[in-house]
Structure formats: structure tokens, C-alpha cells
Design a protein around this motif. Structure first.
Motif, PDB file in Angstrom:
ATOM      1  N   GLU A   7       0.719  -1.184   0.288  1.00  0.00           N
ATOM      2  CA  GLU A   7       0.035  -0.003   0.126  1.00  0.00           C
ATOM      3  C   GLU A   7       0.783   1.257  -0.126  1.00  0.00           C
ATOM      4  OE1 GLU A   7      -3.821   0.402   0.085  1.00  0.00           O
ATOM      5  OE2 GLU A   7      -3.059  -1.321  -1.068  1.00  0.00           O
ATOM      6  N   MET A   8       1.964   1.417   0.576  1.00  0.00           N
ATOM      7  CA  MET A   8       2.853   2.395   0.783  1.00  0.00           C
ATOM      8  C   MET A   8       3.656   2.616  -0.609  1.00  0.00           C
ATOM      9  SD  MET A   8       4.836   1.957   4.557  1.00  0.00           S
ATOM     10  CE  MET A   8       5.983   3.180   4.036  1.00  0.00           C
ATOM     11  N   VAL A   9       4.063   1.782  -1.258  1.00  0.00           N
ATOM     12  CA  VAL A   9       4.541   1.509  -2.341  1.00  0.00           C
ATOM     13  C   VAL A   9       3.522   2.187  -3.645  1.00  0.00           C
ATOM     14  CG1 VAL A   9       5.671   0.429  -4.451  1.00  0.00           C
ATOM     15  CG2 VAL A   9       6.201  -0.083  -2.113  1.00  0.00           C
ATOM     16  N   ARG A  10       2.433   1.731  -3.493  1.00  0.00           N
ATOM     17  CA  ARG A  10       1.222   2.262  -4.457  1.00  0.00           C
ATOM     18  C   ARG A  10       0.820   3.576  -4.220  1.00  0.00           C
ATOM     19  NH1 ARG A  10      -0.198  -3.491  -4.370  1.00  0.00           N
ATOM     20  NH2 ARG A  10      -1.146  -3.055  -2.265  1.00  0.00           N
ATOM     21  N   SER A  11       1.230   4.092  -3.011  1.00  0.00           N
ATOM     22  CA  SER A  11       0.706   5.548  -2.829  1.00  0.00           C
ATOM     23  C   SER A  11       1.850   6.642  -2.835  1.00  0.00           C
ATOM     24  CB  SER A  11       0.190   5.588  -1.294  1.00  0.00           C
ATOM     25  OG  SER A  11       1.184   5.139  -0.354  1.00  0.00           O
ATOM     26  N   SER A  12       3.095   5.984  -3.327  1.00  0.00           N
ATOM     27  CA  SER A  12       4.407   6.880  -3.044  1.00  0.00           C
ATOM     28  C   SER A  12       5.095   6.524  -4.246  1.00  0.00           C
ATOM     29  CB  SER A  12       5.039   6.800  -2.037  1.00  0.00           C
ATOM     30  OG  SER A  12       6.452   7.458  -2.116  1.00  0.00           O
ATOM     31  N   GLU A  13       5.423   7.451  -5.171  1.00  0.00           N
ATOM     32  CA  GLU A  13       6.042   7.055  -6.518  1.00  0.00           C
ATOM     33  C   GLU A  13       7.541   6.674  -6.359  1.00  0.00           C
ATOM     34  OE1 GLU A  13       5.653   9.833  -9.584  1.00  0.00           O
ATOM     35  OE2 GLU A  13       3.704   9.073 -10.110  1.00  0.00           O
ATOM     36  N   ARG A  14       8.306   7.311  -5.235  1.00  0.00           N
ATOM     37  CA  ARG A  14       9.493   7.293  -5.071  1.00  0.00           C
ATOM     38  C   ARG A  14       9.876   6.074  -4.129  1.00  0.00           C
ATOM     39  NH1 ARG A  14      12.628  11.506  -6.219  1.00  0.00           N
ATOM     40  NH2 ARG A  14      14.228  11.214  -4.258  1.00  0.00           N
ATOM     41  N   LEU A  15       8.984   5.858  -3.112  1.00  0.00           N
ATOM     42  CA  LEU A  15       9.409   4.753  -2.240  1.00  0.00           C
ATOM     43  C   LEU A  15       9.802   3.364  -2.750  1.00  0.00           C
ATOM     44  CD1 LEU A  15       9.775   4.250   0.762  1.00  0.00           C
ATOM     45  CD2 LEU A  15       7.236   3.457   0.975  1.00  0.00           C
ATOM     46  N   THR A  75       8.562  -6.907  -1.737  1.00  0.00           N
ATOM     47  CA  THR A  75       7.330  -6.505  -2.160  1.00  0.00           C
ATOM     48  C   THR A  75       7.364  -5.367  -2.999  1.00  0.00           C
ATOM     49  OG1 THR A  75       6.617  -7.295   0.213  1.00  0.00           O
ATOM     50  CG2 THR A  75       5.165  -5.700  -0.803  1.00  0.00           C
ATOM     51  N   ALA A  76       8.311  -4.273  -2.687  1.00  0.00           N
ATOM     52  CA  ALA A  76       8.250  -3.343  -3.702  1.00  0.00           C
ATOM     53  C   ALA A  76       8.519  -3.657  -5.111  1.00  0.00           C
ATOM     54  CB  ALA A  76       9.553  -2.290  -3.082  1.00  0.00           C
ATOM     55  N   ALA A  77       9.404  -4.707  -5.213  1.00  0.00           N
ATOM     56  CA  ALA A  77       9.685  -5.129  -6.598  1.00  0.00           C
ATOM     57  C   ALA A  77       8.260  -5.992  -7.392  1.00  0.00           C
ATOM     58  CB  ALA A  77      10.899  -6.059  -6.639  1.00  0.00           C
ATOM     59  N   GLU A  78       7.853  -6.709  -6.326  1.00  0.00           N
ATOM     60  CA  GLU A  78       6.576  -7.325  -6.911  1.00  0.00           C
ATOM     61  C   GLU A  78       5.511  -6.549  -7.182  1.00  0.00           C
ATOM     62  OE1 GLU A  78       3.498  -9.835  -4.349  1.00  0.00           O
ATOM     63  OE2 GLU A  78       5.239 -11.082  -4.679  1.00  0.00           O
ATOM     64  N   THR A  79       5.377  -5.399  -6.639  1.00  0.00           N
ATOM     65  CA  THR A  79       4.286  -4.294  -6.627  1.00  0.00           C
ATOM     66  C   THR A  79       4.556  -3.644  -8.169  1.00  0.00           C
ATOM     67  OG1 THR A  79       3.995  -4.375  -4.205  1.00  0.00           O
ATOM     68  CG2 THR A  79       3.088  -2.674  -5.583  1.00  0.00           C
ATOM     69  N   MET A  80       5.731  -3.255  -8.142  1.00  0.00           N
ATOM     70  CA  MET A  80       6.111  -2.496  -9.509  1.00  0.00           C
ATOM     71  C   MET A  80       6.131  -3.266 -10.852  1.00  0.00           C
ATOM     72  SD  MET A  80       8.827   0.323  -7.865  1.00  0.00           S
ATOM     73  CE  MET A  80       9.966  -0.917  -7.360  1.00  0.00           C
ATOM     74  N   GLN A  81       5.858  -4.717 -10.830  1.00  0.00           N
ATOM     75  CA  GLN A  81       5.870  -5.386 -11.836  1.00  0.00           C
ATOM     76  C   GLN A  81       4.774  -4.685 -12.699  1.00  0.00           C
ATOM     77  OE1 GLN A  81       7.346  -9.740 -11.380  1.00  0.00           O
ATOM     78  NE2 GLN A  81       5.649  -9.158  -9.589  1.00  0.00           N
ATOM     79  N   PRO A  82       4.854  -4.879 -14.178  1.00  0.00           N
ATOM     80  CA  PRO A  82       3.638  -4.685 -14.933  1.00  0.00           C
ATOM     81  C   PRO A  82       2.860  -5.615 -14.942  1.00  0.00           C
ATOM     82  CG  PRO A  82       5.683  -5.186 -16.347  1.00  0.00           C
ATOM     83  CD  PRO A  82       6.046  -5.271 -14.705  1.00  0.00           C
ATOM     84  N   ARG A  83       2.186  -5.710 -16.312  1.00  0.00           N
ATOM     85  CA  ARG A  83       0.912  -7.026 -16.323  1.00  0.00           C
ATOM     86  C   ARG A  83       1.483  -8.477 -15.819  1.00  0.00           C
ATOM     87  NH1 ARG A  83       0.012  -3.328 -20.388  1.00  0.00           N
ATOM     88  NH2 ARG A  83       1.153  -4.774 -21.916  1.00  0.00           N
TER      89      ARG A  83
END
Length: 320
Positions: A7-15, A75-83
Motif C-alpha cells: 500500500e505504501m509503494v502504491r501511494s508513493s512513486e519514490r518509495l 514487496t516493492a519489486a513485486e508491486t512495481m511489475q507490469p501486467r
């Protein structure tokens, strides 16, 4: 924990990019939950460290600081993956921290970080020595430069990024290294840096990046200025041509197959979060075996029985 970090990663582009960078810097030689902020190469890492402190406290009964950082980075890497998405597997916990050796969260041991003017062999040797990565794994992990940006205050180089979409974990960085169209520029500190021509998007690349495609050995001065020509540059750099890097074939493979790179990057990242650690001494995530031994350097964990810890952590990490 994974849900909260996601949730933090999705709400912050830099984190998100900052968390991935934090794990790389923490795991040079050994992951230990500590960063030496007196080292200029670690500039900018205080922000993700501070963002994770509440979770370090909240989950201290189960996880060490090194564990929390590892979960957060994955978690950050997993969340930032595309489709195309691959699950990042957190399989053991109880990683030691540097505190027992007299260091602390932001005053960690001095670690050698890679320079910007590396040739192909120097780049491969760095990752062999400090991460036990082979050549293919090195190409995969270098693809992380698709995330985040260059900051002149942190690096002494320039303000810019490698790719325009710096919050999506894809193979765009690798494709741009392969595509070329680079011109050599002078960074703020006098070092050479490569700028991609066209569009004026301030996309910059390091010699260590281009070393995935071209071998600059014997053709680079101490400030990184290259004196051999290659197909990917619009500059006239000299009479001779640079050789192709030994990693160029794997670079081309990843550049043409984003799903393959995402899967291999996941595998290398999972290897990285255990760098320098004897994982047989850690506890496994999931149901208890009944005879698991508590890790020797994970004081918050050893206060629990192995059974309770394993049951609790299974729910916290797998089902949160």
C-alpha cells in the motif's frame, strides 16, 4: 507486512525504487539491516529506512530489521511489475543484523559499492566477489536501473533518470542499452556520462550500464571518457571500434523477452536478500517442523518457541 508495504509503494512513486536500492546497498557482502550513511554512495537511503522503522518495531517479536527490509524490498519489486507478474517468495526469517558487531541501522560497516566507470570484466568481477552472481545474474540485476533516478546531490553526476517510467519494473532499461543512440556528456563532477539522443527526456546512462553491451577495456580514461567507437553512439570517439561485451547476448535476450527477465530478476533478487547468510540456520516460513532451531543472531525471534514463531510468521507473511 507485505500488504502494508504494498500500500505504501502504491501511494508513493519514490518509495518503491528506494526500497529496491536499499536492499542492494544493505546486501553488499552480507545482508545485515545496516547502512553507513556517512558514505556518499548511500545518500538518499535515509528516507526508506525511516519509512520502515514503524514496521521494524511492530514486527520485532517475529522479524529482525534485516528481515523487514528484505520483505519490503521484495514487496516493492513485486508491486512495481507490469501486467506480467511473478510472486516473490519470502521463505526464511531470522536474518542477523550488524548490531551485535557494534554497528547500527544508519552507522553500518563500510562496504565497497560499484563505481560508475566499470568495464565489462570489472562489473562481472564486482558481482562475483560481493554477491556470488554469475554473468547472467549480473545482467539480470543490472536491469534494476529501470527504476528510480539519478540525483546530482547523491551521485555528483546529473539529475535525470535511466528511463521515463521509473516506477515500473520492466526491461525498458535493458532495451535502451541495446538500442543505443548515446552521446557522451560531462557530468557535474567532471566524469563522463552518456545521454540518449532524441526527445530531450534527460535519460542518462553510466559506463557500467553500457558495459553490458560494449567492452571498454583499455579504451577508457580515469574520468570515464571512452576512446573507441561503437554502434550505439552518435559521437566520434576514436579510430578503433569497441569490442562487444561478453554479456551482450544475454542483454539482447532479456531486451527482447520482458517476461523472461522479470522471472530471472525475481530469482536473483531472492538470492540477494540472503547474501552472506547461512540460511540453514534460519527459520522457515510456514508450518513448523517440530524441531526447528532458532537463529543464533535473531534475538527478537529466539524469545519465541520455534513452533509459535513458525505458525505466526506463516499467517503474517503468507496470508496478510
Amino acid at each position: 507486512l507485505r500488504y502494508e508495504v504494498g500500500e505504501m509503494v502504491r501511494s508513493s512513486e519514490r518509495l518503491g525504487p528506494q526500497l529496491v536500492r536499499l536492499i542492494f546497498h544493505d546486501c553488499v557482502d552480507m545482508c545485515d539491516g545496516c547502512i553507513n550513511l556517512n558514505n556518499q554512495d548511500n545518500n538518499g537511503l535515509l528516507a526508506p529506512i525511516e519509512a520502515l522503522r514503524p514496521f521494524v518495531t511492530k514486527y520485532s517479536q517475529y522479524l529482525t530489521r534485516t528481515d523487514v527490509w528484505a520483505v519490503a524490498g521484495m514487496t516493492a519489486a513485486e508491486t512495481m511489475q507490469p501486467r506480467t507478474k511473478f510472486d516473490y517468495r519470502f521463505e526464511v526469517y531470522g536474518r542477523p543484523t550488524c548490531d551485535a558487531a557494534g554497528f547500527s541501522e544508519t552507522a553500518g560497516p563500510e562496504r565497497e559499492l560499484p563505481g560508475v566507470n566499470l568495464t565489462t570484466e570489472q562489473l562481472l568481477e564486482y558481482f562475483r566477489q560481493h554477491f556470488n552472481f554469475d554473468a547472467d545474474e549480473t545482467v539480470a540485476i543490472m536491469g534494476a536501473h529501470t527504476l528510480g533516478e539519478l540525483n546530482e546531490e547523491n551521485s555528483g553526476l546529473v539529475d535525470g533518470e535511466w528511463v521515463q517510467d521509473e516506477t515500473t519494473l520492466d526491461n525498458e532499461f535493458l532495451r535502451r542499452v541495446l538500442d543505443g543512440n548515446f552521446d557522451i556528456e560531462v557530468a557535474a563532477n567532471g566524469n563522463a556520462i552518456w545521454e540518449r539522443n532524441g526527445g530531450g527526456d534527460d535519460d542518462f546512462f553510466l559506463n557500467a550500464d553500457l558495459a553490458l553491451a560494449y567492452d571498454f577495456a583499455g579504451s577508457m580514461d580515469p574520468n570515464g571518457f571512452v576512446t573507441c567507437n561503437f554502434a550505439g553512439t552518435t559521437a566520434n570517439l576514436g579510430a578503433s571500434n569497441c569490442a562487444s561485451a561478453s554479456t551482450s547476448a544475454k542483454l539482447a535476450e532479456y531486451a527482447s523477452n520482458g517476461a523472461l527477465w522479470l522471472e530471472d530478476f525475481r530469482n536473483v533478487f531472492e538470492k540477494m536478500v540472503n547474501n552472506g547468510i547461512n540460511t540453514t540456520e534460519l527459520l522457515e516460513v510456514g508450518l513448523p517442523s517440530g524441531n526447528a532451531a532458532a537463529p543464533p543472531s535473531a534475538s527478537p525471534v529466539v524469545q519465541l518457541s520455534a513452533v509459535v514463531a513458525a505458525q505466526s510468521i506463516g499467517y503474517l507473511l503468507l496470508f496478510a
